[in-house]
Motif scaffolding. Structure first.
Motif, PDB file in Angstrom:
ATOM      1  N   PRO A   1       0.785  -1.237   0.000  1.00 17.26           N
ATOM      2  CA  PRO A   1       0.000   0.000   0.000  1.00 17.26           C
ATOM      3  C   PRO A   1       0.815   1.284   0.000  1.00 17.26           C
ATOM      4  N   GLY A   2       2.121   1.197  -0.287  1.00 12.27           N
ATOM      5  CA  GLY A   2       2.903   2.422  -0.392  1.00 12.27           C
ATOM      6  C   GLY A   2       2.362   3.380  -1.429  1.00 12.27           C
ATOM      7  N   GLY A   3       1.635   2.844  -2.414  1.00 13.04           N
ATOM      8  CA  GLY A   3       1.055   3.688  -3.442  1.00 13.04           C
ATOM      9  C   GLY A   3      -0.006   4.642  -2.928  1.00 13.04           C
TER      10      GLY A   3
ATOM     11  N   LEU B   1     -15.830  -2.331   5.855  1.00 15.95           N
ATOM     12  CA  LEU B   1     -16.564  -2.282   7.106  1.00 15.95           C
ATOM     13  C   LEU B   1     -15.568  -2.086   8.238  1.00 15.95           C
ATOM     14  N   SER B   2     -15.711  -1.024   8.997  1.00 14.63           N
ATOM     15  CA  SER B   2     -14.847  -0.801  10.150  1.00 14.63           C
ATOM     16  C   SER B   2     -15.576   0.108  11.134  1.00 14.63           C
ATOM     17  N   ASP B   3     -15.101   0.129  12.363  1.00 10.23           N
ATOM     18  CA  ASP B   3     -15.761   0.907  13.402  1.00 10.23           C
ATOM     19  C   ASP B   3     -15.712   2.408  13.134  1.00 10.23           C
TER      20      ASP B   3
ATOM     21  N   ARG C   1      -5.008  -4.530   6.477  1.00  6.35           N
ATOM     22  CA  ARG C   1      -4.985  -3.573   7.587  1.00  6.35           C
ATOM     23  C   ARG C   1      -4.081  -2.394   7.291  1.00  6.35           C
ATOM     24  N   ARG C   2      -2.945  -2.669   6.656  1.00  8.43           N
ATOM     25  CA  ARG C   2      -2.014  -1.582   6.353  1.00  8.43           C
ATOM     26  C   ARG C   2      -2.636  -0.583   5.379  1.00  8.43           C
ATOM     27  N   THR C   3      -3.466  -1.068   4.482  1.00 12.32           N
ATOM     28  CA  THR C   3      -4.154  -0.163   3.565  1.00 12.32           C
ATOM     29  C   THR C   3      -5.143   0.711   4.328  1.00 12.32           C
ATOM     30  N   LEU C   4      -5.932   0.085   5.201  1.00  6.77           N
ATOM     31  CA  LEU C   4      -6.923   0.839   5.972  1.00  6.77           C
ATOM     32  C   LEU C   4      -6.263   1.882   6.859  1.00  6.77           C
TER      33      LEU C   4
END
Length: 274
Positions: free
Chosen positions: A183-185, A201-203, A232-235
């Motif tokens: 996800p460095g991009g 979907l996340s809190d 997770r790293r993207t989020l």
């Protein structure tokens, strides 16, 4: 004149061998600098986009419908191979019922900056491995005014035959390239002035309507792989996590359907009249 072929072992047919073998084609096509276009409509769209054919393979009945393509190919010295249906089926692994096949030179992908020049709405496909979904996303992108599509290093090949066919050739219409690393991009997109939103979907996610009420000028929307969703790293790297409100006890949509819904809701406003 078109050349009749009858032996599936004919070396001129090498580009078309085992088209249904996904693992084989994933290696053969990119490494060989080729992709295979299937059906008259897809072939015509590839040619209209400036892609160069290596050869054509078709049953004789299609020489009439593709007469202008055949004429141009012969003038350019591009082989036009004609075979009986049973020969083609033994060679490719499927019944040729969509008109013709073309082996095409794979174009050089543009840089990220070139792909995104002037773009206001972009879809990013993170590790979407199903070719049908990739093709469906491109078709929705073309229909709903998305300016470009980015695919991560592990995403399925948009130029794989099934992806091209499902997209109805719109993979040749919508600008696209690979974004690497990922996800460095995300940071690279932000540096180019994009607000990066992830559909998940996340809190801490916001509703799609909330983001659509005050949309960013430049928006890149990240769609996650089937099943596992986004990393997770993207989020953690994106600016916003957005969700599509659901009813009927359904918690999520297919990635292509979700991308279409979000693309419509977050479409760029029309430029003001000058």
């Amino acid at each position: 004149m078109p050349t009749t072929v009858s032996d599936p072992a004919d070396p001129r047919l090498a580009d078309y061998v085992s088209l249904t073998d996904v693992a084989l084609r994933r290696r053969l096509e990119p490494e060989g600098g080729l992709y295979v276009a299937e059906s008259e409509k897809v072939i015509r769209r590839a040619l209209a986009a400036g892609h160069r054919p290596r050869s054509f393979l078709m049953a004789e009945r299609w020489l009439t419908d593709l007469a202008d393509v055949v004429e141009d190919a012969e003038a350019a010295g591009v082989p036009v191979l004609v075979g009986d249906h049973d020969v083609i089926e033994r060679l490719t692994g499927f019944h040729l019922h969509r008109g013709a096949l073309a082996s095409m030179h794979r174009p050089v992908l543009p840089s990220l900056a070139e792909t995104l020049e002037g773009a206001r709405r972009v879809l990013v496909l993170e590790d979407v491995v199903d070719h049908t979904n990739v093709g469906a996303v491109f078709r929705s992108a073309a229909a709903l005014g998305i300016d470009a599509v980015l695919v991560t290093p592990r995403c399925a090949d948009p130029l794989y035959r099934r992806a091209v066919r499902v997209s109805m050739g719109t993979v040749f219409q919508v600008p696209w390239t690979r974004v690497d690393p990922w996800p460095g991009g995300v940071a690279a997109l932000q540096e180019l002035g994009f607000h990066v939103a992830a559909l998940a979907l996340s809190d801490d996610s916001v509703g799609l309507d909330e983001l659509a009420a005050d949309p960013p000028q430049r928006l890149a929307l990240v769609l996650g792989t089937e099943g596992d969703g986004l990393a997770r790293r993207t989020l953690a790297a994106v600016d916003t996590v957005v969700r599509i409100p659901m009813a009927g006890g359904v918690d999520s949509l297919n990635v292509a359907a979700a991308g279409a819904v979000a693309a419509w809701a977050l479409r760029a406003p029309a430029h003001p009249e000058g």
